[in-house]
Design an enzyme around this catalytic site. Structure first.
Site, mmCIF file in Angstrom:
data_model
loop_
_atom_site.group_PDB
_atom_site.id
_atom_site.type_symbol
_atom_site.label_atom_id
_atom_site.label_comp_id
_atom_site.label_asym_id
_atom_site.label_seq_id
_atom_site.Cartn_x
_atom_site.Cartn_y
_atom_site.Cartn_z
ATOM 1 N N GLY A 1 0.831 -1.197 0.000
ATOM 2 C CA GLY A 1 0.000 0.000 0.000
ATOM 3 C C GLY A 1 0.865 1.245 0.000
ATOM 4 O O GLY A 1 1.970 1.238 -0.541
ATOM 5 N N GLU A 2 0.351 2.328 0.574
ATOM 6 C CA GLU A 2 1.018 3.635 0.692
ATOM 7 C C GLU A 2 1.574 4.154 -0.629
ATOM 8 O O GLU A 2 2.543 4.915 -0.649
ATOM 9 C CB GLU A 2 2.104 3.606 1.780
ATOM 10 C CG GLU A 2 3.318 2.744 1.516
ATOM 11 C CD GLU A 2 4.270 2.639 2.722
ATOM 12 O OE1 GLU A 2 5.498 2.811 2.513
ATOM 13 O OE2 GLU A 2 3.795 2.387 3.837
#
Length: 340
Positions: free
Chosen positions: A306-307
């Site tokens: 993610g991120e």
């Protein structure tokens, strides 16, 4: 954050009806250029298609990704209190601090790719409500989150990378996907941050409770987002719409980011035509979702962080696509004979 709330359910529906389209003339010119470059036609494969896609959405003969902006939206989820993640909810705020101090993976990937990173935290001290028991957000909360996403998009961006951070948000992603596209909840649900089989079964059961709870009330993109999403996921949707209005191509990170954006396709099937999926996540639902959307992920590296980490790596592939599209000589320019 803007004081005026413009994202009512009706406004979101209207925006999706009035979405601008790409510049097909520029796209045709870009394809003609690709076919005239000093290489066998199609020999650079997906790089060629990415360059054509960029040119058509930017409306430029020479596409550019020089001004790349990465937005990471962070939000907390009430469902996290029920143990749907291997990590506690306080990790969201801790990771936001890590982003701000430059210590996360996305900081390093933005540094090497040249993207400008902006982290937008949405009321981390006030988690959403438990989506398995009722709506995750009020209409006002959802509207404000959509507006935050819209306000965060820089007007000068050549390309926008989108990502998220929020403990529990893979539960929301699975619920959003099931609400939008049907199918068994178990087919949309994965281990997220590392649940074992018992934890995964528990997570599936909670999402099934959520689907039963909301049942016939998932009647519009806005209602799907507010009932089953989170503030950071609504912000992603708002940013996607804003980018479309401004002619900015978008790179969606992984499963959670793609699921948030995919809600918009329930209001307009072409809502994500200006978007690419950065990579194929290890979350099992992402492959299904990408296929339904007709999006070929740029990368497949077994990532699931993610991120916006996958989006930042995908940007480097786009940089390569742009470099060969703009910089290669044509057969005529190089004095090279073309194949008959």
């Amino acid at each position: 954050m803007a004081d005026q709330i413009i994202f009512t359910a009706e406004d979101l529906t209207r925006m999706l009806i009035d979405l601008p389209t790409c510049n097909q003339t520029i796209g045709d010119q870009a394809r003609a250029r690709q076919n005239s470059l000093t290489k066998p036609q199609g020999s650079l494969g997906h790089l060629e298609e990415l360059a054509i896609w960029l040119a058509s959405w930017q409306g430029r003969d020479a596409p550019s990704v020089a001004d790349a902006y990465c937005l990471v939206f962070a939000g907390n989820h009430g469902i996290a209190a029920k143990g749907v993640s291997a990590y506690p909810a306080e990790v969201t705020a801790q990771m936001v601090m890590n982003f701000e101090q430059g210590g996360a993976a996305i900081n390093q990937l933005c540094r090497v790719s040249g993207a400008v990173l902006k982290v937008v935290a949405l009321e981390l001290d006030r988690p959403t409500d438990d989506l398995s028991q009722g709506p995750a957000m009020t209409a006002e909360d959802c509207a404000r989150a959509l507006q935050v996403g819209r306000d965060a998009v820089p007007e000068t961006a050549d390309i926008l990378l989108l990502g998220e951070m929020g403990i529990g948000n893979s539960t929301s992603a699975a619920a959003l996907s099931a609400a939008c596209f049907g199918g068994a909840v178990k087919d949309w649900t994965g281990p997220g941050t590392g649940l074992d089989q018992s934890g995964l079964d528990y997570k599936i059961n909670l999402i099934e409770q959520a689907m039963s709870c909301h049942d016939n009330m998932l009647t519009s993109p806005f209602e799907i987002l507010r009932r089953l999403g989170g503030r950071e996921l609504a912000a992603i949707a708002g940013a996607v719409i804003c980018a479309r209005e401004r002619g900015i191509p978008v790179i969606l990170d992984g499963y959670i980011c793609t699921a948030a954006a995919a809600v918009l396709t329930t209001g307009a099937t072409a809502a994500l035509d200006h978007c690419q999926v950065a990579h194929l996540s290890r979350e099992p639902g992402h492959r299904v979702l990408s296929e339904i959307l007709g999006k070929r992920p740029i990368l497949d590296l077994d990532m699931r962080l993610g991120e916006a980490s996958g989006a930042a790596v995908a940007l480097m592939v786009l940089q390569a696509a742009v470099a060969v599209h703009n910089g290669m000589a044509t057969f005529a320019e190089a004095g090279v004979s073309e194949h008959d």
